[in-house]
Design a protein around this motif. Structure first.
Motif, PDB file in Angstrom:
ATOM      1  N   UNK A 152       0.886  -1.091   0.122  1.00  0.00           N
ATOM      2  CA  UNK A 152      -0.031   0.160   0.090  1.00  0.00           C
ATOM      3  C   UNK A 152       0.851   1.302  -0.029  1.00  0.00           C
ATOM      4  N   UNK A 153       0.521   2.133  -0.881  1.00  0.00           N
ATOM      5  CA  UNK A 153       1.430   3.433  -1.068  1.00  0.00           C
ATOM      6  C   UNK A 153       0.968   4.391   0.090  1.00  0.00           C
ATOM      7  N   UNK A 154       1.749   5.476   0.283  1.00  0.00           N
ATOM      8  CA  UNK A 154       1.603   6.643   1.415  1.00  0.00           C
ATOM      9  C   UNK A 154       0.599   7.237   0.839  1.00  0.00           C
ATOM     10  N   UNK A 155      -0.429   7.737   1.726  1.00  0.00           N
ATOM     11  CA  UNK A 155      -1.533   8.595   1.430  1.00  0.00           C
ATOM     12  C   UNK A 155      -1.753   9.546   2.509  1.00  0.00           C
ATOM     13  N   UNK A 156      -1.406  10.740   2.326  1.00  0.00           N
ATOM     14  CA  UNK A 156      -1.335  11.959   3.265  1.00  0.00           C
ATOM     15  C   UNK A 156      -2.747  12.200   3.533  1.00  0.00           C
ATOM     16  N   UNK A 178       7.365   9.906   7.238  1.00  0.00           N
ATOM     17  CA  UNK A 178       8.625   9.146   7.756  1.00  0.00           C
ATOM     18  C   UNK A 178       7.861   8.308   8.883  1.00  0.00           C
ATOM     19  N   UNK A 179       6.701   8.199   9.422  1.00  0.00           N
ATOM     20  CA  UNK A 179       6.274   7.234  10.292  1.00  0.00           C
ATOM     21  C   UNK A 179       5.883   6.095   9.446  1.00  0.00           C
ATOM     22  N   UNK A 180       5.491   6.695   8.296  1.00  0.00           N
ATOM     23  CA  UNK A 180       4.884   5.272   7.237  1.00  0.00           C
ATOM     24  C   UNK A 180       5.967   4.683   7.003  1.00  0.00           C
ATOM     25  N   UNK A 188       7.420   2.399   9.646  1.00  0.00           N
ATOM     26  CA  UNK A 188       6.394   1.223   9.932  1.00  0.00           C
ATOM     27  C   UNK A 188       6.456   0.253   8.978  1.00  0.00           C
ATOM     28  N   UNK A 189       6.916   0.802   7.557  1.00  0.00           N
ATOM     29  CA  UNK A 189       6.934  -0.276   6.595  1.00  0.00           C
ATOM     30  C   UNK A 189       8.233  -1.274   6.526  1.00  0.00           C
ATOM     31  N   UNK A 190       9.293  -0.457   7.027  1.00  0.00           N
ATOM     32  CA  UNK A 190      10.593  -1.116   7.352  1.00  0.00           C
ATOM     33  C   UNK A 190      10.343  -2.140   8.371  1.00  0.00           C
ATOM     34  N   UNK A 191       9.582  -1.784   9.488  1.00  0.00           N
ATOM     35  CA  UNK A 191       9.264  -2.582  10.577  1.00  0.00           C
ATOM     36  C   UNK A 191       8.603  -3.821  10.222  1.00  0.00           C
ATOM     37  N   UNK A 192       7.460  -3.719   9.294  1.00  0.00           N
ATOM     38  CA  UNK A 192       6.730  -4.642   8.723  1.00  0.00           C
ATOM     39  C   UNK A 192       7.412  -5.878   7.915  1.00  0.00           C
ATOM     40  N   UNK A 193       8.381  -4.990   6.853  1.00  0.00           N
ATOM     41  CA  UNK A 193       9.433  -5.899   6.002  1.00  0.00           C
ATOM     42  C   UNK A 193      10.380  -6.654   6.882  1.00  0.00           C
TER      43      UNK A 193
END
Length: 150
Positions: free
Chosen positions: A1-5, A119-121, A124-129
């Motif tokens: 899922x892509x970042x959505x502001x 940055x938070x997204x 979180x993505x790095x944590x999930x990966x």
């Protein structure tokens, strides 16, 4: 899922409003420059008329000398009117500049929020990966142990 502001529409709106204020500022600057040109032209006409009056005085043309006073007075009043108008426009310009500063502040606020959320997204993505990789690694290790046991 892509970042959505979450405030993307508000960011677009503030950018649009800022551009609108910039456009109004450019129009106001153009009006002030136009008045500056008129004032300059009136001053040049006034100076030229004074020179012509002095030439007429030296030549002794008394009939034309009488005509210069009302003409010079009209030029002076017109110039004063334009200078008052310029002061009014400069006050309006100052308000527009203050409004522009406020619009820029709003835009920068939304941009900072966007950067922080992005940055938070990413974090979180790095944590999930990393969690997925750890899961793959643990399954592979478990399969390797099962193969060694068998």
């Amino acid at each position: 899922m892509a970042f959505s502001f979450r405030f993307q529409q508000l960011l677009y709106l503030t950018i649009h409003e800022e551009d609108e204020v910039k456009r109004r500022l450019a129009i106001k600057d153009g009006q002030i420059a136009e008045l500056d040109a008129k004032i300059s032209r009136l001053q040049q006409e006034h100076d030229a008329a004074l020179e012509e009056k002095s030439q007429a005085l030296l030549a002794g043309r008394m009939d034309t000398i009488r005509l210069y006073h009302p003409y010079l007075l009209r030029l002076q009043r017109t110039r004063e009117h334009h200078e008052e108008e310029k002061e009014r426009l400069q006050a309006q310009r100052a308000k527009i500049v203050a409004e522009l500063a406020e619009k820029r502040r709003q835009r920068k606020t939304y941009e900072k929020i966007r950067e922080r959320d992005e940055k938070a997204y990413r974090k979180e993505q790095l944590r999930l990966d990393q969690k997925r990789l750890d899961g793959f690694t643990s399954r592979r290790d478990q399969l390797d142990r099962e193969e060694n046991d068998a």
